[in-house]
Every structure is written in structure tokens, then in C-alpha cells.
Scaffold this motif. Structure first.
Motif, mmCIF file in Angstrom:
data_model
loop_
_atom_site.group_PDB
_atom_site.id
_atom_site.type_symbol
_atom_site.label_atom_id
_atom_site.label_comp_id
_atom_site.label_asym_id
_atom_site.label_seq_id
_atom_site.Cartn_x
_atom_site.Cartn_y
_atom_site.Cartn_z
ATOM 1 N N UNK A 58 0.877 43.676 54.631
ATOM 2 C CA UNK A 58 0.617 42.509 53.789
ATOM 3 C C UNK A 58 -0.348 41.585 54.534
ATOM 4 N N UNK A 59 -1.379 41.090 53.843
ATOM 5 C CA UNK A 59 -2.329 40.213 54.538
ATOM 6 C C UNK A 59 -1.641 38.979 55.123
ATOM 7 N N UNK A 60 -2.045 38.601 56.321
ATOM 8 C CA UNK A 60 -1.465 37.424 56.972
ATOM 9 C C UNK A 60 -1.911 36.145 56.286
ATOM 10 N N UNK A 61 -1.043 35.126 56.331
ATOM 11 C CA UNK A 61 -1.430 33.790 55.888
ATOM 12 C C UNK A 61 -0.966 32.740 56.896
ATOM 13 N N UNK A 62 -0.708 33.201 58.119
ATOM 14 C CA UNK A 62 -0.240 32.320 59.195
ATOM 15 C C UNK A 62 -0.367 33.087 60.500
ATOM 16 N N UNK A 63 -0.438 32.387 61.632
ATOM 17 C CA UNK A 63 -0.398 33.099 62.920
ATOM 18 C C UNK A 63 0.919 33.825 63.144
ATOM 19 N N UNK A 64 2.000 33.457 62.415
ATOM 20 C CA UNK A 64 3.288 34.129 62.525
ATOM 21 C C UNK A 64 3.482 35.083 61.356
ATOM 22 N N UNK A 65 4.303 36.109 61.583
ATOM 23 C CA UNK A 65 4.669 37.009 60.488
ATOM 24 C C UNK A 65 5.657 36.312 59.556
ATOM 25 N N UNK A 66 5.767 36.845 58.354
ATOM 26 C CA UNK A 66 6.479 36.162 57.270
ATOM 27 C C UNK A 66 7.964 35.907 57.560
ATOM 28 N N UNK A 67 8.615 36.804 58.303
ATOM 29 C CA UNK A 67 10.054 36.672 58.522
ATOM 30 C C UNK A 67 10.411 36.108 59.892
ATOM 31 N N UNK A 68 9.424 35.645 60.631
ATOM 32 C CA UNK A 68 9.694 35.083 61.955
ATOM 33 C C UNK A 68 10.347 33.715 61.833
ATOM 34 N N UNK A 69 11.302 33.408 62.749
ATOM 35 C CA UNK A 69 11.918 32.076 62.750
ATOM 36 C C UNK A 69 10.817 31.017 62.882
ATOM 37 N N UNK A 70 10.765 30.064 61.941
ATOM 38 C CA UNK A 70 9.777 28.987 62.019
ATOM 39 C C UNK A 70 8.501 29.241 61.247
ATOM 40 N N UNK A 71 8.405 30.392 60.570
ATOM 41 C CA UNK A 71 7.176 30.716 59.823
ATOM 42 C C UNK A 71 6.891 29.692 58.728
ATOM 43 N N UNK A 72 5.633 29.320 58.601
ATOM 44 C CA UNK A 72 5.142 28.535 57.477
ATOM 45 C C UNK A 72 3.791 29.100 57.064
ATOM 46 N N UNK A 73 3.529 29.136 55.771
ATOM 47 C CA UNK A 73 2.207 29.545 55.317
ATOM 48 C C UNK A 73 1.176 28.531 55.792
ATOM 49 N N UNK A 74 0.063 29.037 56.335
ATOM 50 C CA UNK A 74 -0.955 28.134 56.885
ATOM 51 C C UNK A 74 -2.232 28.109 56.071
ATOM 52 N N UNK A 75 -2.516 29.166 55.307
ATOM 53 C CA UNK A 75 -3.752 29.151 54.524
ATOM 54 C C UNK A 75 -4.241 30.549 54.245
ATOM 55 N N UNK A 76 -5.443 30.633 53.694
ATOM 56 C CA UNK A 76 -6.080 31.932 53.470
ATOM 57 C C UNK A 76 -7.577 31.782 53.736
ATOM 58 N N UNK A 77 -8.185 32.876 54.113
ATOM 59 C CA UNK A 77 -9.642 32.934 54.187
ATOM 60 C C UNK A 77 -10.088 33.895 53.093
#
Length: 536
Positions: A317-336
Motif C-alpha cells: 500500500x502506498x505510504x502516506x507517512x514516514x511510519x507504517x499504518x499500524x505502527x504505534x503513533x501513526x498519523x497520516x502526513x500527506x501525499x505526493x
């Protein structure tokens, strides 16, 4: 996104891709004891948690989780559960934790487990010369107090909210102090003695590890008599071994084979989203890649959605944050957005224009890129590098790819600044204690000395004072919601600074023969046979 363009970029590059709170968890009951053979994608070379945390990844950890117990365990959803500590209390100021230890536990060599052995192990990990890439886990600790035979208090220099993550990590494995004394600090890695459900029977580094059930295990004897970990490098060979019954379990199943394997009557496939975001780390010490406009242009140039769909057959799945989706503390950061026009416009803004040959140049100098790729270390690594190179060429950049064999790749990345010989390099960090804070600190906290080797994994020499301050605040905040807000801000800043070309997050895939029960596939890459049993 221009899908036709994205698919054109794929052509010829990726058609053959890649490949609790129970206080006492009973391992498994019933079933006659048998031998389970696990065909691993990596060869185990060392089994001391203080020496690079089992050295090879993920194979060493997977053996370590069968040999050793830790104070705190993860369940398969990475929730904390008691193991050698029956309970714990974290101080309100986040500067200490009190562990109450399990009684009547012995190491494989008969050494009693108690507060003194815990103190020995923690102080061993506090030694800054050990397991360098795990220092964020142990550097916050300042000391261990033995309260009585079964109570210890661990202190930290500063508030440390992720302290349980450290003790659940593989490097928190408890080693017999008597064995360390017997074998010495060097040889203990080939003669590991823990307090886990299995003990060492034989070890041929780089080829095979054989474990047998530990009769004296505090949790009861495991249902499986022996586990044989065999190194099988090639994915096709692992799959063939599984089909023939030569092995019962394999990891790193090539995603293009999953559908076919699921149709076979004797095989089961388990998949699970991982916590390792893949990307291209950018060497920020080399112009023009120190220019954020150039880095953002690179992010706009790669068709990450098409890459995830076509190269990984939807198992990414394309990333939308420096963290993976299920990591503790994940938040969506954006898209390019995938847009060659946006990429070209940003490069023009940075002073680049097409020359007579159509290639970009500035001041008469062509825009060149040296791209480093591992060969077989990460899923689809070579294909990813080739697709990204073709994407960058589409906007006028001259790209050369250097491939490094998997065994040498991490060393090639962790070089002194003057020895870095790449502009971009493929990399994915697996937060093996599940903590987003640990992940962000490991990759984006400033190095102690940017001229030397990276302190942890800040390979590109990223540095941002606001990020440093937010990470400090997050570490000191006991409120998960507030900590999440702080980490969310970090993710947004880093995403916008673009020290990586952000790519995707893979699903992990493990396959096993039907009749094998209790195999766990953790989001942090590891396939865990510790509680497995053969029923047929």
C-alpha cells in the motif's frame, strides 16, 4: 495520476517481482512431540542479543524468540503481556519502572533467574559499545536497583515513555550470566543459554540451528520436540521444499505465488500488513539533493500507487507517512501526487533546464544520480530501483544503479559521511519493538556527529531542530493522546521535508503445511514458531 505513464514505467522492470493479559501463556498441550522444520530466508550467524541483536535479520530474532524469554512479551498483535516479569508499575514521571519477577524460573544451564540476573542483563545492554543500532532502546536507562530477590527498579535519566517497548524487544532477551562467564563474551553468541521454551542442540552458523524442547521450562514443556531452522536463500527453493514436505514452514513467500499456493490442498498462506515502510533514503550532504525542491520533485516522479499494485500484486500500500499504518503513533502526513509536470516544475524552480540532449542541467552540469540498491534483502528491491530509475529518467535525470549483495548492504549504508558513494539508496526500517517513537528517533533524530557513522539509522544526515524538540516532548509525555499529537506533527514535518522518496508498505507472507498450528506472523516481519505444534 497518469496511469498509462505509470504502467509504461513498469514495462520490462517488474514482471517477475520479488520475490495477551494471561499471566502465564501455556505453550501448547497435547499432540505428540515432533520435529518442525522451518526454511528461513536468512542464515543465522550469532545468537547473543547484545551482539547486534542476533546479527541477521529477521532470522536471528526468530530463533532468539524461541531460545530466550524477556521480562515483557508481545502477543501476535504486539500488545504487551507478562513473561519473566509477572507485573510492572511505571512511575508517573516516566523515569522508572518496577518489575515483579516470576519465581521458580531457571535458565537452560540450571542457573536460577532472579533480580541479580536481570540486573546483569540490563547493565550489559546499557554498555554503549553493544548492539549499536539498538541504542535508542537502552541509552535512556541510568541504572538498576535490586529491591529483593524478585523485584527490580529500572531508572532512566530522562522521562522515557517507551520503556516497555525496550524490554519486549529481542535485545531485551535474558541470558544466563553463568553461561556468559563460562563461554566468554565472544563465544556466547555460538553457545546461547536462555530461559525460553527451547534450548540449543546444535548450531552451524550461516546454515542451521537445531533447538530442542526445554524440559524445565516454567510455562510447561512445548508440544514440539525440536525445531530445525534451515537457511534456504532462494525463494523458489523454499517453496519447493514446502511443497515436497522437506520443510513445514517458510517465510518471505513471493507475492506472485500466493494465489497458487492457496489453491494447493496441503498448504496454507498467512499474510499480514507489515510495519516497515520502504523508501529511497536521500543523501542530504550532496547537492542538489540538499535542496527540498529537488527532493519533492523526486517524490512526484514515482508512480507509487501503480508500483504497489503491479509489482506487489496488491500486497503493498502506498505510504502516506514516514511510519507504517499500524505502527504505534501513526498519523497520516500527506501525499505526493504522481505528476511529471509537478516534478519538472520543481526542478525548473531549482534552476535545472533541459540541455540539447533533453537531459536536465544547471550551470552546464548535468543532473546525475547514483542509486544504491540491495539485491534480495528487501521484497522487490531490484525491481523497485529499476522502476524508480526509469521514473527519474522521465524528468531528465541521468541515473546509474549500483547493486549490493544482501549480506553487505547495511554496512554500505552505515558509512562515514566522506565514504558515502550514493545519492539515493533503497531502505526500509522495521520498528521491531512496534514503537513509532523509536522508529522516528532511529531515522530522523540528528546524529551525534554527521561526519561519522550514523548514530542509529539516520543515513541521509537529516537534521531539524523542531523535530528534535517534538521527539523530546513525546518521550516525556505519559498521555498517549498527547504523545500521538506530538508524533503526528513530527511525521508531517518529516514528510514535507522529504528526506526520502516515500514508497510503500508491504504485507508479510508466510506459508506452512496444513496440520501445523500456532504459527504467528508478527507485523514486524518475524515468523514465530515458538508456540507452534504439528497436529497431522
Amino acid at each position: 495520476m497518469d496511469r498509462r505513464m505509470a504502467l509504461a514505467l513498469m514495462t520490462g522492470a517488474a514482471t517477475a517481482p520479488l520475490a495477551f493479559g494471561l499471566a502465564r501463556r501455556v505453550l501448547a498441550q497435547a499432540a505428540p512431540g515432533r520435529t518442525l522444520t522451518y526454511g528461513q530466508s536468512g542464515g543465522v550467524t550469532a545468537l547473543d542479543p547484545s551482539q547486534g541483536s542476533f546479527a541477521t535479520y529477521p532470522a536471528g530474532y526468530e530463533v532468539g524468540y524461541c531460545l530466550y524469554d524477556r521480562l515483557v512479551d508481545f502477543d501476535e498483535n504486539l500488545k504487551f503481556v507478562p513473561q519473566l516479569a509477572e507485573s510492572w508499575e511505571i512511575a508517573a514521571d516516566l523515569k522508572s519502572v518496577r518489575f515483579r519477577l516470576r519465581r521458580n524460573v531457571r535458565f537452560h544451564d540450571g542457573t536460577p533467574f532472579n533480580a541479580q540476573t536481570v540486573k546483569f542483563n540490563i547493565e550489559r545492554m546499557m554498555d554503549k559499545t553493544r548492539t549499536v543500532t539498538n541504542r535508542p532502546l537502552w541509552d535512556p536507562l541510568s541504572g538498576v536497583d535490586v529491591v529483593d530477590d524478585y523485584t527490580v527498579v529500572v531508572r532512566t535519566t530522562e522521562p522515557y515513555s517507551a520503556i516497555l517497548n525496550s524490554f519486549a524487544h529481542g535485545s531485551g532477551s535474558q541470558v544466563s550470566p553463568a553461561a556468559v562467564e563460562k563461554y566468554g563474551e565472544k563465544a556466547i553468541a555460538q553457545n546461547p543459554v536462555g530461559a525460553g521454551p527451547f534450548q540449543l542442540e546444535s548450531f552451524t552458523p550461516g546454515q542451521e540451528v537445531v533447538l530442542r524442547a526445554f524440559e524445565g521450562y516454567w510455562g510447561g514443556k512445548p508440544a514440539t520436540d525440536r525445531i530445525v531452522f534451515k537457511y534456504i536463500l532462494e525463494a523458489a527453493t523454499r517453496v519447493a521444499a514446502l511443497r515436497s514436505g522437506a520443510v513445514d514452514l517458510i517465510d518471505s513467500v513471493p507475492v506472485q505465488l500466493i494465489a497458487g499456493l492457496r489453491r494447493e490442498p496441503n498448504i496454507e498462506v498467512m499474510t499480514r500488513p507489515g510495519l516497515r515502510p520502504m523508501g529511497l533514503v536521500i543523501n542530504l550532504t550532496r547537492p542538489p539533493y540538499d535542496d527540498p525542491r529537488v527532493r519533492k520533485a523526486l517524490n512526484h516522479a514515482v508512480p507509487v500507487k501503480a508500483l504497489a499494485e503491479r509489482v506487489f500484486f496488491g500486497f503493498a500500500k502506498p505510504s502516506d507517512s514516514p511510519l507504517a499504518f499500524d505502527t504505534q503513533g501513526y498519523r497520516k502526513a500527506g501525499t505526493y501526487e504522481y505528476s511529471l509536470d509537478n516534478a519538472k516544475a520543481l526542478l525548473k524552480e531549482a534552476g535545472f533546464a533541459p540541455g540539447a540532449d533533453g537531459k536536465l542541467q544547471r550551470g552546464g552540469q548535468p543532473l546525475k544520480m547514483s542509486l544504491l540498491a540491495s539485491d534480495g534483502l528487501f521484497p522487490g528491491d531490484v525491481s523497485i530501483a529499476e522502476i524508480c530509475a526509469r521514473s527519474f529518467e522521465q524528468v531528465g535525470i541521468e541515473v546509474s544503479i549500483t547493486k549490493i549483495e544482501r549480506g553487505s548492504y547495511y554496512d554500505a549504508l552505515r558509512q562515514e559521511r566522506a565514504s558515502l558513494n550514493f545519492d539515493l539508496a533503497i531502505f526500509g526500517f522495521n520498528p521491531s519493538n512496534a514503537s513509532g517513537l523509536y522508529h522516528l528517533e532511529s531515522l530522523f533524530k540528528a546524529n551525534i556527529d554527521d561526519a561519522g557513522r550514523p548514530t542509529v539509522w539516520n543515513i541521509g544526515r537529516y537534521r531539524n531542530a523542531r523535530v528534535e524538540d517534538l521527539l523530546r516532548q513525546a518521550n516525556a509525555n505519559p498521555d498517549p493522546a498527547k504523545q500521538g499529537e506530538l508524533l503526528g506533527e513530527v511525521q508531517k514535518i518529516v514528510w514535507d521535508d522529504a528526506p526520502y522518496v516515500w514508497l510503500h508498505v508491504n504485507e508479510n507472507a508466510t506459508a506452512f503445511r496444513k496440520g501445523l498450528k500456532g504459527v504467528e506472523l508478527w507485523p514486524i516481519v518475524f515468523t514465530i514458531p515458538r508456540r507452534a505444534r504439528l497436529e497431522a
